[in-house]
Structures are given as C-alpha cells and as structure tokens.
Design a protein around this motif. Structure first.
Motif: not given
Ligand SMILES: NC(=O)c1ccc[n+]([C@@H]2O[C@H](COP(=O)([O-])OP(=O)(O)OC[C@H]3O[C@@H](n4cnc5c(N)ncnc54)[C@H](O)[C@@H]3O)[C@@H](O)[C@H]2O)c1
Length: 146
Positions: A82-87, A130-131, A134-135, A138
């Motif tokens: 998750i971190w790698k996708k967000l940051k 996760l793709d 995550i959206p 949000k």
C-alpha cells in the motif's frame, strides 16, 4: 443455483454478485442499507438478480464462504504494498510491538467450498486489487462513509 448474498449493497458483495451472475447463478441480494443508504448497482436490473431490503438477522439461510484468494499475505507485506502505491519512491519504514506469544503468523483462507458450491475462484492479484480498493477507500473517506 440460487444464492442469497447478505450485505449486498456492500463493498465485497459488489464484486461477489457480479461474479455469481457471470457464472449463471440466480442471486437474491439482502441488505438493510444501514451502511451506505440506497445505492445503484450495475446489476440492479439484471434478470437473474433480485434485491431485498431487510435485516440478515431475520434470514435463516446463512452459508459461509471464504471468497478471498488462497494466497497468504502478511500484514507487513500488505502495508509495504500500500505504501509503495501511495508514496512511490519514498522508502518504507515500520515499527512494531513485540508479538504476543500466540499471534497468528500466517492465515491461509480455505476457499474450496466457494469453488465447489459457487464455482467462484478469486483470480485478482493483490496488486490489481489495491489499484481498485485504494481509490475506492479514498472516495468513501471523502464521502464521510469511513
Ligand atoms: N473488505 C475486506 O477486505 C474484508 C476482509 C475480510 C472480511 N471482511 C468481512 O466481510 C463482510 C463484508 O465486508 P465489506 O467490506 O463488504 O463491508 P461493507 O461495510 O462494505 O458492507 C457490509 C454491508 O452489510 C450491510 N449490513 C450490515 N448489517 C446488516 C444486517 N444486519 N442485515 C443486512 N445487511 C446488513 C451494510 O448495509 C453494508 O452494505 C464484513 O463482515 C467484513 O468484516 C471484509
């Protein structure tokens, strides 16, 4: 097969009902609309789908299925993904407490019943999931649902 899906207006059910319909099942979706209120779903008017507004506690037809992937992922692996996708590009760091003696180290869901009874098998990779999730999360946070 005729399948009753409880929590039909929810997140997981949104995917589950689509899959069940795709595999030719007849689906009754039950939800008390307590979480999101009335919602439009893509399959609302599908000929093999019927929506019922009501409380699952009143339905005695419960059958439990694990509809997740059988692939095991640790919380740490999930957090890092998750971190790698967000940051992207920002190094992942973590701190953790000492685990309890009997903490579950690995959880591997038993998915054969869903495959056998529903013909359902999860083929979405963690990365693809996760793709999508995550959206969605949000958006739900922005709407004040989470
Ligand atoms: N989302 C995940 O990653 C995940 C993972 C493992 C387990 N689960 C479990 O799966 C279930 C569904 O998860 P979700 O993410 O789709 O949740 P969700 O909150 O998006 O959906 C739950 C739905 O159930 C409905 N509902 C609640 N109480 C009800 C009742 N008494 N009668 C009828 N409908 C009722 C709500 O209105 C909502 O639409 C939960 O029990 C959750 O703990 C979820």
């Amino acid at each position: 097969m005729k399948v009753l899906v409880t929590g039909a207006a929810g997140f997981i059910a949104g995917y589950l009902v689509e899959e069940l319909l795709k595999h030719g099942h007849e689906v009754v979706g039950l939800d008390n609309l307590s979480k999101y209120g009335p919602l439009e779903k893509s399959y609302d008017r599908h000929p093999r789908y019927r929506s019922v507004t009501g409380d699952a506690k009143d339905a005695a037809l419960n059958e439990d299925f694990n509809i997740s992937t059988a692939e095991s992922t640790t919380v740490l692996q999930l957090a890092e993904a998750i971190w790698k996708k967000l940051k992207p590009g920002t190094p992942f760091r973590f701190v953790s407490d000492t685990p309890f003696k009997y903490d579950v180290q690995r959880r591997v869901p038993e998915v054969s019943k869903a495959r056998r009874v529903l013909g359902f098998e999860c083929r979405t990779s963690l990365d693809t999931m996760l793709d999508e999730v995550i959206p969605w999360v949000k958006n739900q946070v922005e709407l004040g649902n989470i």
